[in-house]
Write a protein that holds these residues in place. Structure first.
Motif, PDB file in Angstrom:
ATOM      1  N   TYR A  46      47.502  32.778  41.446  1.00 28.47           N
ATOM      2  CA  TYR A  46      48.418  32.394  40.405  1.00 28.47           C
ATOM      3  C   TYR A  46      49.704  32.665  41.612  1.00 28.47           C
ATOM      4  O   TYR A  46      49.218  32.912  42.651  1.00 28.47           O
ATOM      5  N   GLN A  88      53.060  34.072  42.034  1.00 29.58           N
ATOM      6  CA  GLN A  88      54.245  35.683  41.508  1.00 29.58           C
ATOM      7  C   GLN A  88      55.256  35.591  42.401  1.00 29.58           C
ATOM      8  O   GLN A  88      55.423  35.745  43.328  1.00 29.58           O
ATOM      9  N   GLY A 148      60.022  39.594  41.612  1.00 28.83           N
ATOM     10  CA  GLY A 148      60.584  39.626  40.466  1.00 28.83           C
ATOM     11  C   GLY A 148      60.355  38.961  39.057  1.00 28.83           C
ATOM     12  O   GLY A 148      61.040  39.462  38.122  1.00 28.83           O
ATOM     13  N   GLN A 149      59.270  38.658  38.757  1.00 27.69           N
ATOM     14  CA  GLN A 149      58.614  37.743  38.194  1.00 27.69           C
ATOM     15  C   GLN A 149      57.141  38.126  38.323  1.00 27.69           C
ATOM     16  O   GLN A 149      56.892  38.464  39.343  1.00 27.69           O
ATOM     17  N   GLY A 150      56.758  37.662  36.512  1.00 26.55           N
ATOM     18  CA  GLY A 150      55.325  37.860  36.584  1.00 26.55           C
ATOM     19  C   GLY A 150      54.104  36.640  36.943  1.00 26.55           C
ATOM     20  O   GLY A 150      54.887  35.609  37.443  1.00 26.55           O
ATOM     21  N   PRO A 151      52.839  36.909  37.105  1.00 22.84           N
ATOM     22  CA  PRO A 151      52.320  35.538  38.035  1.00 22.84           C
ATOM     23  C   PRO A 151      52.092  34.587  37.202  1.00 22.84           C
ATOM     24  O   PRO A 151      52.094  34.056  35.808  1.00 22.84           O
ATOM     25  N   PHE A 189      49.884  31.156  36.440  1.00 22.33           N
ATOM     26  CA  PHE A 189      48.684  30.673  36.005  1.00 22.33           C
ATOM     27  C   PHE A 189      49.325  29.004  37.010  1.00 22.33           C
ATOM     28  O   PHE A 189      49.455  28.417  36.626  1.00 22.33           O
ATOM     29  N   GLN A 235      42.086  27.273  38.136  1.00 25.56           N
ATOM     30  CA  GLN A 235      40.752  28.212  38.349  1.00 25.56           C
ATOM     31  C   GLN A 235      39.625  26.970  38.774  1.00 25.56           C
ATOM     32  O   GLN A 235      39.430  26.378  38.121  1.00 25.56           O
ATOM     33  N   GLY A 282      40.703  23.435  34.447  1.00 27.80           N
ATOM     34  CA  GLY A 282      41.635  24.447  33.932  1.00 27.80           C
ATOM     35  C   GLY A 282      43.197  24.543  35.356  1.00 27.80           C
ATOM     36  O   GLY A 282      42.674  24.714  35.780  1.00 27.80           O
ATOM     37  N   LEU A 322      53.710  35.865  46.178  1.00 28.58           N
ATOM     38  CA  LEU A 322      53.180  35.578  46.393  1.00 28.58           C
ATOM     39  C   LEU A 322      51.918  35.151  45.606  1.00 28.58           C
ATOM     40  O   LEU A 322      52.344  34.894  44.744  1.00 28.58           O
ATOM     41  N   LEU A 369      48.341  35.264  44.882  1.00 28.12           N
ATOM     42  CA  LEU A 369      47.181  36.034  43.810  1.00 28.12           C
ATOM     43  C   LEU A 369      45.612  35.589  43.778  1.00 28.12           C
ATOM     44  O   LEU A 369      45.834  34.231  42.964  1.00 28.12           O
ATOM     45  N   ALA A 413      39.672  40.804  35.192  1.00 28.86           N
ATOM     46  CA  ALA A 413      39.688  39.709  36.313  1.00 28.86           C
ATOM     47  C   ALA A 413      39.592  40.575  37.234  1.00 28.86           C
ATOM     48  O   ALA A 413      40.532  41.516  37.241  1.00 28.86           O
ATOM     49  N   PHE A 456      41.833  41.135  41.069  1.00 25.69           N
ATOM     50  CA  PHE A 456      42.610  40.788  41.669  1.00 25.69           C
ATOM     51  C   PHE A 456      42.398  40.697  43.497  1.00 25.69           C
ATOM     52  O   PHE A 456      42.124  41.699  43.887  1.00 25.69           O
ATOM     53  N   GLY A 457      42.890  40.113  44.013  1.00 22.51           N
ATOM     54  CA  GLY A 457      43.079  40.290  45.721  1.00 22.51           C
ATOM     55  C   GLY A 457      44.319  41.255  45.370  1.00 22.51           C
ATOM     56  O   GLY A 457      45.138  41.003  44.446  1.00 22.51           O
ATOM     57  N   GLN A 458      44.637  41.665  47.238  1.00 18.90           N
ATOM     58  CA  GLN A 458      45.817  42.018  47.857  1.00 18.90           C
ATOM     59  C   GLN A 458      47.237  40.999  47.754  1.00 18.90           C
ATOM     60  O   GLN A 458      48.397  41.247  47.743  1.00 18.90           O
ATOM     61  N   TYR A 514      48.804  45.708  33.325  1.00 16.83           N
ATOM     62  CA  TYR A 514      48.376  45.466  34.746  1.00 16.83           C
ATOM     63  C   TYR A 514      49.502  46.500  35.617  1.00 16.83           C
ATOM     64  O   TYR A 514      50.689  45.763  35.088  1.00 16.83           O
ATOM     65  N   GLY A 562      47.671  43.959  45.109  1.00 21.21           N
ATOM     66  CA  GLY A 562      47.454  43.643  43.724  1.00 21.21           C
ATOM     67  C   GLY A 562      47.717  43.661  42.659  1.00 21.21           C
ATOM     68  O   GLY A 562      48.060  45.402  42.407  1.00 21.21           O
ATOM     69  N   PHE A 602      53.094  44.954  34.517  1.00 22.96           N
ATOM     70  CA  PHE A 602      52.333  43.344  33.030  1.00 22.96           C
ATOM     71  C   PHE A 602      51.706  43.889  32.472  1.00 22.96           C
ATOM     72  O   PHE A 602      50.427  44.318  31.981  1.00 22.96           O
ATOM     73  N   GLY A 646      53.760  38.126  31.440  1.00 23.23           N
ATOM     74  CA  GLY A 646      54.981  38.637  31.015  1.00 23.23           C
ATOM     75  C   GLY A 646      55.711  38.746  32.544  1.00 23.23           C
ATOM     76  O   GLY A 646      55.067  39.159  33.850  1.00 23.23           O
ATOM     77  N   ALA A 647      56.819  39.486  32.825  1.00 22.84           N
ATOM     78  CA  ALA A 647      57.616  38.924  33.798  1.00 22.84           C
ATOM     79  C   ALA A 647      57.806  40.594  34.296  1.00 22.84           C
ATOM     80  O   ALA A 647      57.849  40.890  35.974  1.00 22.84           O
TER      81      ALA A 647
END
Lengths: 115, 113
Positions: free
Chosen positions: A35, A37, A40-43, A45, A48, A56, A88, A90, A104, A106-108, B36, B43, B89, B104-105
């Motif tokens: 992903y 990111q 200021g936004q969401g991750p 996709f 995969q 996908g 970022l 992810l 799921a 996630f890594g850092q 999340y 992360g 999120f 979402g954002a």
């Protein structure tokens, strides 16, 4: 069990260069998702991998590519870096593509800055 | 396509205040819904989830109920702590897209002591 680890944690690259980011999936997990990111936004996709095959892809150009190895670790490669690639990145791992109620892990993340 | 809309932040609260972060979604089929949390420099961690209508997910004092009729999954906590300061999120997974999360954002939460 080990968690998801990503390397490096931070990276600065110049526009036009190429970069490789790495991810080791959680022990026993055979599916890795990447992903992006932006600040200021969401991750979002990217793609995969399941058992070494791409399974996908999101709305990202072909200069974003990936690999998954027999031990299920994964790489994300980005060619011809652009300033907008600063984000970022992810990595998330799941087992067997995951079910609708599968967590799921996630890594850092890797913070990539393109200058 | 599938999408998630969250209330904009930042949300700033005093310690022990009540928290609500709104989340609505658009999806085909019957998605699973997740919250999340992302602490500074880290992360994402799964906070809670719900897989079918009227399910309530809960963890660490946070709750969210899957409301199919209003396509919502609002996050609530009765009494926030400074340590809850993070970015939250809302996300979904639908069968049509396997386990690819749609996020979402994000909503920044700041809790003051």
């Amino acid at each position: 069990e080990t968690g998801v680890t990503q390397s490096p944690t931070h990276l600065i690259k110049t526009r036009g260069q190429q970069v490789t980011l790495r991810c080791s999936s959680q022990s026993g997990h055979n599916t890795v998702s990447w992903y992006q990111q932006a600040l200021g936004q969401g991750p979002q996709f990217i793609f995969q991998y399941y058992r070494e095959e791409e399974n996908g892809r999101g709305n990202f150009p072909p200069r974003f590519s990936g690999l998954q190895f027999p031990n299920y670790s994964s790489e994300l490669n980005v060619n011809a870096l652009e300033l907008d690639d600063s984000a970022l990145y992810l990595c998330a791992s799941t087992l067997d593509l995951g079910q609708l109620n599968t967590e799921a892990f996630f890594g850092q993340g890797t913070r990539l800055t393109v200058v | 396509g599938n999408s998630v809309t969250q209330m904009e932040g930042p949300v700033t609260l005093s310690e022990e205040a009540f928290l609500t972060i709104n989340c609505t979604y658009t999806a085909t089929g019957y998605p699973s819904l997740f919250w999340y949390v992302q602490y500074p420099g880290e992360g994402l961690q799964l906070l809670l989830k719900a897989t079918k209508a009227d399910d309530k997910g809960s963890n660490k004092g946070f709750e969210a109920t899957y409301r199919k009729e209003t396509t919502s999954f609002h996050l609530e906590k009765g009494s926030v702590q400074v340590s809850d300061s993070a970015v939250y999120f809302c996300a979904l997974v639908s069968l049509e897209y396997g386990n690819k999360l749609v996020f979402g954002a994000g909503t920044i939460l700041r809790v003051k002591s």
